[in-house]
Design a protein around this motif. Structure first.
Motif, PDB file in Angstrom:
ATOM      1  N   TYR A 142       2.504   1.862  -3.335  1.00 16.81           N
ATOM      2  CA  TYR A 142       1.539   2.365  -4.316  1.00 16.81           C
ATOM      3  C   TYR A 142       1.303   3.863  -4.129  1.00 16.81           C
ATOM      4  O   TYR A 142       1.137   4.607  -5.105  1.00 16.81           O
ATOM      5  CB  TYR A 142       0.224   1.594  -4.169  1.00 16.81           C
ATOM      6  CG  TYR A 142      -0.868   2.063  -5.108  1.00 16.81           C
ATOM      7  CD1 TYR A 142      -0.851   1.716  -6.461  1.00 16.81           C
ATOM      8  CD2 TYR A 142      -1.914   2.852  -4.642  1.00 16.81           C
ATOM      9  CE1 TYR A 142      -1.842   2.154  -7.319  1.00 16.81           C
ATOM     10  CE2 TYR A 142      -2.916   3.289  -5.497  1.00 16.81           C
ATOM     11  CZ  TYR A 142      -2.872   2.936  -6.834  1.00 16.81           C
ATOM     12  OH  TYR A 142      -3.851   3.359  -7.693  1.00 16.81           O
ATOM     13  N   ASP A 143       1.281   4.318  -2.871  1.00 16.54           N
ATOM     14  CA  ASP A 143       1.041   5.732  -2.577  1.00 16.54           C
ATOM     15  C   ASP A 143       2.003   6.146  -1.457  1.00 16.54           C
ATOM     16  O   ASP A 143       1.624   6.187  -0.279  1.00 16.54           O
ATOM     17  CB  ASP A 143      -0.416   5.928  -2.142  1.00 16.54           C
ATOM     18  CG  ASP A 143      -0.750   7.401  -1.868  1.00 16.54           C
ATOM     19  OD1 ASP A 143       0.093   8.266  -2.191  1.00 16.54           O
ATOM     20  OD2 ASP A 143      -1.833   7.674  -1.319  1.00 16.54           O
ATOM     21  N   ASP A 203       0.829  -1.203   0.000  1.00 17.92           N
ATOM     22  CA  ASP A 203       0.000   0.000   0.000  1.00 17.92           C
ATOM     23  C   ASP A 203       0.867   1.257   0.000  1.00 17.92           C
ATOM     24  O   ASP A 203       0.564   2.239  -0.689  1.00 17.92           O
ATOM     25  CB  ASP A 203      -0.928   0.009   1.217  1.00 17.92           C
ATOM     26  CG  ASP A 203      -2.057  -1.009   1.085  1.00 17.92           C
ATOM     27  OD1 ASP A 203      -2.358  -1.389  -0.053  1.00 17.92           O
ATOM     28  OD2 ASP A 203      -2.604  -1.425   2.121  1.00 17.92           O
TER      29      ASP A 203
END
Length: 582
Positions: free
Chosen positions: A567-568, A564
């Protein structure tokens, strides 16, 4: 007197990789060769799939000495493609699909690759004819693969390795006892030469290659669980990753027979911590593996059983079987025991040379005056070593500016050459800076327009270089310091001040965001970070991301996923994930 020879063993020096693999297919066709997630591929299935693809490659002109680019992610398709290239008589050139397109094109062009294999070719071949291998004779001195290392001239160097060199690495050797019961973890990038050890150490002995997902590798708890679940027996980790895992999950390697660590200097404290675990909570054997790409993965290995309290380094060990090491002075004479010298490596593991660079090949691969084989050459490593009283070799440092960053060889000159193409830069110097977390690159630049900062330097390099070659920091100055001879004074550039916060950064607005921003800035060595700042644009990398997520999960009793965050990669995303788990 500076000459050290490994044991001489009867490895199949006159054979080829497909030939030795075929013997394993005949001996154990139903044994599992590769495990990749839900895919369990037997030796018979792998043999048939690679034969079909080999026939397809033959129709596209692949034959002896033809270089074939392999543009595939880690997994069972990659293994199929590599075997197919060799069965067609060619040599594989693994290229990471995640590299910038320009980097991919340069590597394939420099390797003189005539054909490129992607997932499309693998799928097309699965429905074609050709269950048996093509009728192609492959000599032991034929080219097996080309791997690239960083080059000081601004372009990577393609190292040409022959079949017999790989056979020397994993057959009839003495540093690891390979066999059909081996379960070898596949964690290395295919463009990193540790992949050679993993792949062929398993497939040439009837063992099983287990592909470990990248996120699992970079997540401390997940790595240990995966190794235990698959009952992995042998694995290689870069020194940087080993240090990270030992800092957070020192029990991750329980049950391993062999844990090889290398690619850079092994951290003494981490090795000592592992050895301090009770026998049931550590691998049976810890080995320091040393060897440049030019000598086929490993040339020297050392079993690490204990470290004195005053030890400042972990010895790299002794030459492995069928390998010679020479510690020489500037006149290429062996030095007396206990003296420093440059390490040269000889034997059948020495590569053929560099693709399309005969002058550099002649310089780095001079004739071996200590060999018994006519025409033998040795490789000049550029590493300074010393032979200790116990006969073990100790690494002392480099003779040039080359540095290892997270296991990868990096020449600052190659980074300089790429950044020099930026239109807003008039002058620059890329230097190596040592931090508590290891080496990092720092780019010092003088803008073409005084008073202005060149735009998008990190993004500019990201289009041409892999992420581990992008400097961690960019320092803009009005000019660069010079020596009395008028050259850039690189020594004066070694110390780097903390980067000032971006005036446009979005400050934290909650107590949780402030705590997370503080953790992030401390890890990156920055005065502060904004909640929407990209972690990687600030100089972070995958190992630091792994450490940050681990610290946050421990601090807040959270379950933030590394995937996660990747991804960001922002403080804002971290705050949302931590809040969700509360």
């Amino acid at each position: 007197m500076g000459i050290f020879r490994g044991s001489s063993t009867p490895f199949p020096a006159d054979s080829s990789l497909p030939e030795v693999f075929a013997a394993q297919v005949r001996a154990r066709p139903d044994a599992v060769a590769v495990v990749d997630g839900e895919h369990y591929v037997t030796y018979a299935e792998l043999d048939e799939r690679s034969n079909r693809l080999a026939h397809l490659l033959r129709t596209r002109g692949v034959g002896p000495e033809a270089r074939v680019g392999v543009l595939l992610k880690r997994g069972h398709e990659l293994v199929t493609a590599i075997l197919a290239v060799l069965k067609a008589g060619g040599a594989y050139v693994p290229v990471n699909p995640g590299y910038p397109r320009e980097r991919q094109r340069e590597m394939l062009a420099d390797a003189e690759a005539s054909v490129v294999v992607t997932l499309d070719e693998v799928r097309l071949a699965s429905a074609s004819d050709g269950e048996t291998a093509p009728s192609v004779t492959v000599d032991s001195r034929a080219l097996a693969y080309v791997l690239f290392t960083s080059g000081s001239t601004g372009r990577p160097k393609g190292v040409m390795v022959e079949h017999r060199s790989v056979l020397r690495l994993v057959c009839a050797t003495d540093y690891v006892d390979f066999g059909p019961d081996e379960r070898i973890a596949q964690v290395a990038d295919p463009s990193f030469d540790a992949f050679t050890f993993e792949l062929w150490g398993a497939l040439l002995h009837g063992g099983t290659l287990y592909v470990i997902p990248t996120e699992t590798i970079l997540s401390h708890g997940k790595l240990g669980r995966a190794l235990a679940a698959h009952r992995i027996t042998t694995m290689f980790l870069t020194s940087a990753l080993f240090t990270e895992v030992m800092a957070e999950r020192p029990d991750s390697f329980v049950g391993l027979r062999n844990l090889l660590v290398g690619g850079d200097v092994v951290d003494v404290a981490s090795a000592r911590r592992l050895l301090g675990n009770r026998p049931a909570a550590r691998p049976a054997r810890l080995l320091n593996g040393y060897g440049p790409t030019e000598t086929t993965t490993f040339a020297v290995c050392g079993l690490v059983e204990s470290l004195p309290a005053d030890a400042r380094s972990v010895p790299i060990g002794k030459p492995i079987a069928n390998t010679s090491c020479y510690v020489l002075d500037p006149d290429l004479n062996p030095v007396p025991a206990g003296m420093d010298g440059e390490l040269f490596i000889g034997g059948p593991g020495v590569a053929r040379g560099y693709v399309g660079q005969p002058e550099l090949t002649e310089e780095r691969f001079p004739p071996d005056p200590f060999a018994q084989e006519d025409g033998a050459r040795m490789y000049r490593t550029g590493d300074m070593v010393r032979c200790r009283a116990d006969g073990l070799l100790e690494f002392l440092g480099r003779l040039d500016d080359q540095v290892k960053i997270r296991g990868y060889r990096v020449e600052p000159g190659e980074v300089e050459a790429a950044l020099a193409l930026h239109p807003d830069i008039r002058q620059l110097a890329v230097v190596v800076n040592e931090t508590a977390d290891g080496w990092r690159l720092v780019a010092h630049v003088v803008p073409a327009t005084p008073g202005e900062s060149p735009a998008g330097m990190r993004e500019f390099l990201a289009a041409a270089l892999p992420e581990w070659m992008i400097p961690a920091a960019f320092v803009v100055s009005a000019d660069l310091p010079l020596t009395t001879s008028g050259k850039v004074d690189r020594t004066a550039l070694r110390s780097v001040p903390n980067v000032s916060p971006d005036a446009g950064a979005v400050p934290p607005s909650t107590d949780l965001e402030r705590q997370l921003a503080a953790l992030t800035s401390d890890l990156l060595g920055l005065a502060s970070v904004g909640v929407t700042d990209d972690f990687f644009a600030l100089g972070g990398h995958s190992l630091l991301a792994m450490r940050l997520v681990s610290k946050i999960n421990d601090r807040f009793a959270a379950r933030v996923s590394l995937g996660d965050f990747l991804y960001d990669p922002t403080v804002l995303r971290l705050a949302a994930e931590v809040s969700r788990d509360r």
